[in-house]
Scaffold this motif. Sequence first.
Motif, PDB file in Angstrom:
ATOM      1  N   ALA A  70       0.932  -1.385  -0.322  1.00  0.00           N
ATOM      2  CA  ALA A  70      -0.003   0.248   0.087  1.00  0.00           C
ATOM      3  C   ALA A  70       0.850   1.183   0.142  1.00  0.00           C
ATOM      4  CB  ALA A  70      -1.191  -0.183   0.987  1.00  0.00           C
ATOM      5  N   ALA A  71       0.266   2.400  -0.719  1.00  0.00           N
ATOM      6  CA  ALA A  71       1.436   3.813  -0.778  1.00  0.00           C
ATOM      7  C   ALA A  71       1.806   3.866   0.297  1.00  0.00           C
ATOM      8  CB  ALA A  71       0.460   4.455  -1.887  1.00  0.00           C
ATOM      9  N   ILE A  72       2.498   4.607   0.244  1.00  0.00           N
ATOM     10  CA  ILE A  72       2.653   5.467   2.014  1.00  0.00           C
ATOM     11  C   ILE A  72       3.103   6.438   1.555  1.00  0.00           C
ATOM     12  CG2 ILE A  72       3.600   5.309   4.419  1.00  0.00           C
ATOM     13  CD1 ILE A  72       4.628   3.007   3.737  1.00  0.00           C
ATOM     14  N   ASP A  73       2.943   7.434   0.848  1.00  0.00           N
ATOM     15  CA  ASP A  73       3.079   8.845   0.637  1.00  0.00           C
ATOM     16  C   ASP A  73       1.798   9.577   0.947  1.00  0.00           C
ATOM     17  OD1 ASP A  73       1.086   8.048  -1.484  1.00  0.00           O
ATOM     18  OD2 ASP A  73       2.443   8.190  -2.937  1.00  0.00           O
ATOM     19  N   SER A  75      -0.486  12.904   2.647  1.00  0.00           N
ATOM     20  CA  SER A  75       0.176  13.926   3.506  1.00  0.00           C
ATOM     21  C   SER A  75      -0.904  14.122   4.035  1.00  0.00           C
ATOM     22  CB  SER A  75       0.450  15.204   2.145  1.00  0.00           C
ATOM     23  OG  SER A  75      -0.771  15.481   1.399  1.00  0.00           O
ATOM     24  N   GLY A  76      -0.755  13.184   5.118  1.00  0.00           N
ATOM     25  CA  GLY A  76      -2.354  13.728   6.303  1.00  0.00           C
ATOM     26  C   GLY A  76      -1.755  14.042   7.616  1.00  0.00           C
ATOM     27  N   ILE A  77      -0.808  14.700   7.470  1.00  0.00           N
ATOM     28  CA  ILE A  77      -0.742  14.264   8.940  1.00  0.00           C
ATOM     29  C   ILE A  77      -0.148  16.292   8.725  1.00  0.00           C
ATOM     30  CG2 ILE A  77       2.020  14.013   9.965  1.00  0.00           C
ATOM     31  CD1 ILE A  77      -0.371  11.854  10.971  1.00  0.00           C
ATOM     32  N   GLN A  78      -0.025  16.954   9.378  1.00  0.00           N
ATOM     33  CA  GLN A  78      -0.159  18.327   9.657  1.00  0.00           C
ATOM     34  C   GLN A  78       0.784  18.334  11.646  1.00  0.00           C
ATOM     35  OE1 GLN A  78      -2.983  21.074  10.297  1.00  0.00           O
ATOM     36  NE2 GLN A  78      -2.683  21.472   8.536  1.00  0.00           N
ATOM     37  N   VAL A  79       1.729  18.988  11.643  1.00  0.00           N
ATOM     38  CA  VAL A  79       3.013  18.627  12.733  1.00  0.00           C
ATOM     39  C   VAL A  79       3.210  20.131  13.521  1.00  0.00           C
ATOM     40  CG1 VAL A  79       5.126  18.151  13.585  1.00  0.00           C
ATOM     41  CG2 VAL A  79       4.600  16.398  11.795  1.00  0.00           C
ATOM     42  N   GLU A  80       2.527  20.288  14.499  1.00  0.00           N
ATOM     43  CA  GLU A  80       2.176  21.230  14.911  1.00  0.00           C
ATOM     44  C   GLU A  80       3.833  21.905  15.896  1.00  0.00           C
ATOM     45  OE1 GLU A  80      -0.391  24.270  18.345  1.00  0.00           O
ATOM     46  OE2 GLU A  80      -1.657  23.036  15.944  1.00  0.00           O
ATOM     47  N   ILE A  81       4.264  22.649  15.485  1.00  0.00           N
ATOM     48  CA  ILE A  81       5.784  23.078  16.525  1.00  0.00           C
ATOM     49  C   ILE A  81       5.693  23.642  17.836  1.00  0.00           C
ATOM     50  CG2 ILE A  81       8.089  23.513  16.703  1.00  0.00           C
ATOM     51  CD1 ILE A  81       8.198  22.145  13.779  1.00  0.00           C
ATOM     52  N   SER A  82       5.778  23.583  18.746  1.00  0.00           N
ATOM     53  CA  SER A  82       6.179  24.441  20.006  1.00  0.00           C
ATOM     54  C   SER A  82       7.107  24.360  20.479  1.00  0.00           C
ATOM     55  CB  SER A  82       5.075  24.683  20.848  1.00  0.00           C
ATOM     56  OG  SER A  82       5.477  25.016  22.211  1.00  0.00           O
ATOM     57  N   ALA A  83       8.592  24.949  20.708  1.00  0.00           N
ATOM     58  CA  ALA A  83      10.019  24.608  21.300  1.00  0.00           C
ATOM     59  C   ALA A  83      10.796  26.093  21.801  1.00  0.00           C
ATOM     60  CB  ALA A  83      11.128  24.479  19.576  1.00  0.00           C
ATOM     61  N   PRO A  84      10.635  25.568  23.216  1.00  0.00           N
ATOM     62  CA  PRO A  84      10.957  27.238  23.880  1.00  0.00           C
ATOM     63  C   PRO A  84      12.475  27.383  23.337  1.00  0.00           C
ATOM     64  CG  PRO A  84      11.763  24.654  25.063  1.00  0.00           C
ATOM     65  CD  PRO A  84      10.677  24.171  23.888  1.00  0.00           C
ATOM     66  N   GLU A  85      12.982  28.163  23.785  1.00  0.00           N
ATOM     67  CA  GLU A  85      14.429  28.561  23.174  1.00  0.00           C
ATOM     68  C   GLU A  85      15.503  27.658  23.687  1.00  0.00           C
ATOM     69  OE1 GLU A  85      16.357  32.938  23.682  1.00  0.00           O
ATOM     70  OE2 GLU A  85      14.108  32.830  23.962  1.00  0.00           O
ATOM     71  N   GLY A  86      16.821  27.911  22.566  1.00  0.00           N
ATOM     72  CA  GLY A  86      17.352  26.951  22.837  1.00  0.00           C
ATOM     73  C   GLY A  86      17.411  25.693  22.061  1.00  0.00           C
ATOM     74  N   GLN A 143      -5.464  14.208   9.878  1.00  0.00           N
ATOM     75  CA  GLN A 143      -6.375  14.918   8.630  1.00  0.00           C
ATOM     76  C   GLN A 143      -7.458  13.653   8.352  1.00  0.00           C
ATOM     77  OE1 GLN A 143      -5.897  18.190   8.795  1.00  0.00           O
ATOM     78  NE2 GLN A 143      -4.005  17.853   9.851  1.00  0.00           N
ATOM     79  N   GLY A 144      -7.882  12.772   8.739  1.00  0.00           N
ATOM     80  CA  GLY A 144      -8.558  11.614   8.267  1.00  0.00           C
ATOM     81  C   GLY A 144      -8.279  11.289   7.097  1.00  0.00           C
ATOM     82  N   GLU A 145      -6.591  11.120   6.282  1.00  0.00           N
ATOM     83  CA  GLU A 145      -6.717  11.347   4.825  1.00  0.00           C
ATOM     84  C   GLU A 145      -6.382   9.271   5.122  1.00  0.00           C
ATOM     85  OE1 GLU A 145      -3.555  11.928   1.744  1.00  0.00           O
ATOM     86  OE2 GLU A 145      -4.640  13.528   2.550  1.00  0.00           O
ATOM     87  N   ASP A 146      -7.409   8.792   3.928  1.00  0.00           N
ATOM     88  CA  ASP A 146      -7.108   6.961   3.785  1.00  0.00           C
ATOM     89  C   ASP A 146      -5.699   6.581   3.606  1.00  0.00           C
ATOM     90  OD1 ASP A 146      -9.087   6.682   4.539  1.00  0.00           O
ATOM     91  OD2 ASP A 146     -10.062   6.499   2.784  1.00  0.00           O
ATOM     92  N   THR A 147      -5.366   7.132   2.898  1.00  0.00           N
ATOM     93  CA  THR A 147      -3.393   6.856   2.301  1.00  0.00           C
ATOM     94  C   THR A 147      -2.822   6.871   3.396  1.00  0.00           C
ATOM     95  OG1 THR A 147      -3.972   8.127   0.285  1.00  0.00           O
ATOM     96  CG2 THR A 147      -1.899   7.641   0.126  1.00  0.00           C
ATOM     97  N   ALA A 148      -1.762   6.221   3.709  1.00  0.00           N
ATOM     98  CA  ALA A 148      -0.409   6.428   4.227  1.00  0.00           C
ATOM     99  C   ALA A 148       0.464   7.952   4.388  1.00  0.00           C
ATOM    100  CB  ALA A 148      -0.275   5.067   5.238  1.00  0.00           C
ATOM    101  N   PHE A 168       2.624  15.083  20.798  1.00  0.00           N
ATOM    102  CA  PHE A 168       0.930  14.305  20.916  1.00  0.00           C
ATOM    103  C   PHE A 168       0.456  13.503  19.089  1.00  0.00           C
ATOM    104  CE2 PHE A 168       1.314  17.520  24.486  1.00  0.00           C
ATOM    105  CZ  PHE A 168       1.242  16.771  25.217  1.00  0.00           C
ATOM    106  N   PHE A 169      -0.205  13.031  19.383  1.00  0.00           N
ATOM    107  CA  PHE A 169      -0.351  12.429  18.059  1.00  0.00           C
ATOM    108  C   PHE A 169      -2.672  12.523  18.462  1.00  0.00           C
ATOM    109  CE2 PHE A 169       3.216  10.487  18.450  1.00  0.00           C
ATOM    110  CZ  PHE A 169       3.755  10.037  16.883  1.00  0.00           C
ATOM    111  N   GLU A 170      -3.018  12.767  17.257  1.00  0.00           N
ATOM    112  CA  GLU A 170      -4.202  13.494  17.486  1.00  0.00           C
ATOM    113  C   GLU A 170      -4.626  13.175  15.909  1.00  0.00           C
ATOM    114  OE1 GLU A 170      -4.598  17.410  18.138  1.00  0.00           O
ATOM    115  OE2 GLU A 170      -3.704  16.672  20.973  1.00  0.00           O
ATOM    116  N   GLY A 171      -6.527  13.240  15.834  1.00  0.00           N
ATOM    117  CA  GLY A 171      -6.863  13.036  15.094  1.00  0.00           C
ATOM    118  C   GLY A 171      -7.079  12.047  13.779  1.00  0.00           C
ATOM    119  N   SER A 172      -7.451  11.517  12.876  1.00  0.00           N
ATOM    120  CA  SER A 172      -7.408  10.057  12.118  1.00  0.00           C
ATOM    121  C   SER A 172      -6.559  10.156  11.294  1.00  0.00           C
ATOM    122  CB  SER A 172      -8.785  10.321  11.327  1.00  0.00           C
ATOM    123  OG  SER A 172     -10.277   9.798  12.053  1.00  0.00           O
ATOM    124  N   ALA A 173      -5.653   9.053  10.928  1.00  0.00           N
ATOM    125  CA  ALA A 173      -4.415   9.293  10.053  1.00  0.00           C
ATOM    126  C   ALA A 173      -4.469   7.307  10.006  1.00  0.00           C
ATOM    127  CB  ALA A 173      -3.399   9.681  10.405  1.00  0.00           C
TER     128      ALA A 173
END
Lengths: 408, 251
Positions: A70-73, A75-86, A143-148, A168-173
């Motif tokens: 099965a295709a693993i291509d 783009s059903g994932i969004q990454v939000e980044i919160s990083a402290p200084e440094g 994002q709920g996309e069927d493709t991996a 944290f992993f959330e949503g459908s994927a």
Amino acid sequence: MTIDNPVLSTDHSQASADEAHSHGGPAAAGASYADRFASTDPAAFEAPTGREEEWRFTPLRRLRGLQEDAAIDGSGIQVEISAPEGVVVEQRPVEASDRGISGYVPIDRVSARVWASTAEVTVVDVPAEAEIAEPVFLTVTGQGEDTATAGHTLIRVGAHARATVVTFFEGSATFAENVEIVVGDGAALTVVSYQDWARDAVHHSNAHAVIGRDAELKHVSISFGGDLVRHDTTAVYQGPGGGVELLGLYFADAGQHIEHRLFVDHNEPKTRSNVLYKGALQGQDAHAVWIGNVLIRPEAEGIDTYELNRNLVLTDGARADSVPNLEIETGEIEGAGHASATGRFDDEQLFYLRSRGVPEEAARRLVLRGFFAEMINKIGVPAVGERMLAAIEAELEVAMSGELGVEA
Amino acid sequence: MSNLTISDLHVTVETPEGPKQILRGVDLSINSGETHAIMGPNGSGKSTLAYSIAGHPKYEVTSGSVTLDGEEVLEMSVDERARAGLFLAMQYPVEVAGVSVSNFLRTAKTAIDGKAPALRHWVADVRESMDALRIDPSFAERNVNEGFSGGEKKRHEILQMELLKPTFAILDETDSGLDVDALRIVSEGVNRAKENTGLGVLLITHYTRILRYVKPDFVHVFVDGKVAEEGGPELAERLEAEGYDRFLAKA
């Protein structure tokens, strides 16, 4: 449960009939973890059939073809980044990412296919001697996309630095990833992987951690959501004196499959490992699998290891498989032990609490909260602890609603 | 004045060989403020009586009744019995991982009283009782019975009894395994509760030692699942001198 005997102590006092258990040694199935075949080439792996030792617990038809072609291509994932200084957190093209720096080479067909499909690597870089008090938070939302979708994360902490990285992993994927963790000499890192997926998510993850001389890694895996969660975590040492703590907490509801496979490779002297995974299961076909492999190589003198898995089966129809596996190739060790216990609510505990006037439902809650309280303390990341408490309360609501056939 | 009456109590326990009869018609009546010692050889059914009154699911009452001020106790659930005023100090108290003594005591007190205790008084009460029982304050934050020594477990049972203020308490071999100092401390706790709340006590014991500190009003000798002989404190003295042999010979 307290186990004092440091050598090969084992406790089967509450083991259920469901439970497989092996004591390592060359004859034990799956004990060849040290010699696992590894390759970045997907074609080098046969598609698993489910008869293989490392796949026998996994419901392959629910892996959505990740193990085949099965295709693993996606783009059903969004990454939000919160990083402290440094701390530098960036998504870099594979070529510019130092991928593979931990020495990780994929160990199964899924991870090799992920490797081949990965375009970008999320790199978390903590410079040497930086002491970062606030955690880095990565929120991965399906994002709920069927493709991996394929993912690769590289967490690298320089010598004598301190940091905490929480994902944290959330949503459908359908999400399959490789994770590399590099802990520099004398550094201390806490990594939390928190699966709060929607009920239909599939998450396949292989993590590989390298622990430097006198370094400390605390790796925490928390799973509440998802349809099929299969995580393989390997820890190896690069120099003596390192320590690793692998902690896990999971709550499998009806139909969920949550599988953790751990491998601690004591390849250096004076290294330590402590593994503690605790889970609760409720509902028809809730399934938890825990495989805890520890290898003590001939050169790993003076090491200390202990691993423990405890499952609390709350209803009929749920199943926990727990297989601790200790392979010892040297006699010169400080301590090596393991234990696995799968049980129901302890009737004597409930009787004790109820004999003090506490109604049955409240007594069950008290016992369940108590079962997990130790983990929340050990994890020691407040933002994670609060979220876990809320999730456990929500699970308790399900447990107490009676719809699952909790015994009266 | 309250009364607990046990009438013609028959109890079986499930064994791999099928149900086994343990109690064969127990009759006993106790009023507030009274202390009844229940003595007898091992296996005579003393503990079964305690657990049957408390409602342990392992024991099946096949006939008879237990009434508290006329109310049928056997129809109550385990926690209802406790809320009705019964307390069982257990011989082997159970560990409850992850639940602190302080949380446990407050939860139990809230359940028994039907409302949370006023915080300031409660904290003071707990401290006072712990002091009196020589329980280190650090125990409040420890998990229930986890890593407690035998003596600490027994003192923790008596602590609960003092704080929950039951009408009747059944002490199941609370004296076993205690050294003299601990025995005295535990006995003082029982006597305090009797004095302060008019507690009625069913004191189950194999030995007469504790009866030097907690004076019984009545002594019942248990043999083969029922009361074989009854009397006043003098019966305990006789048992001290003679042991249980004459009862065993008869049985």
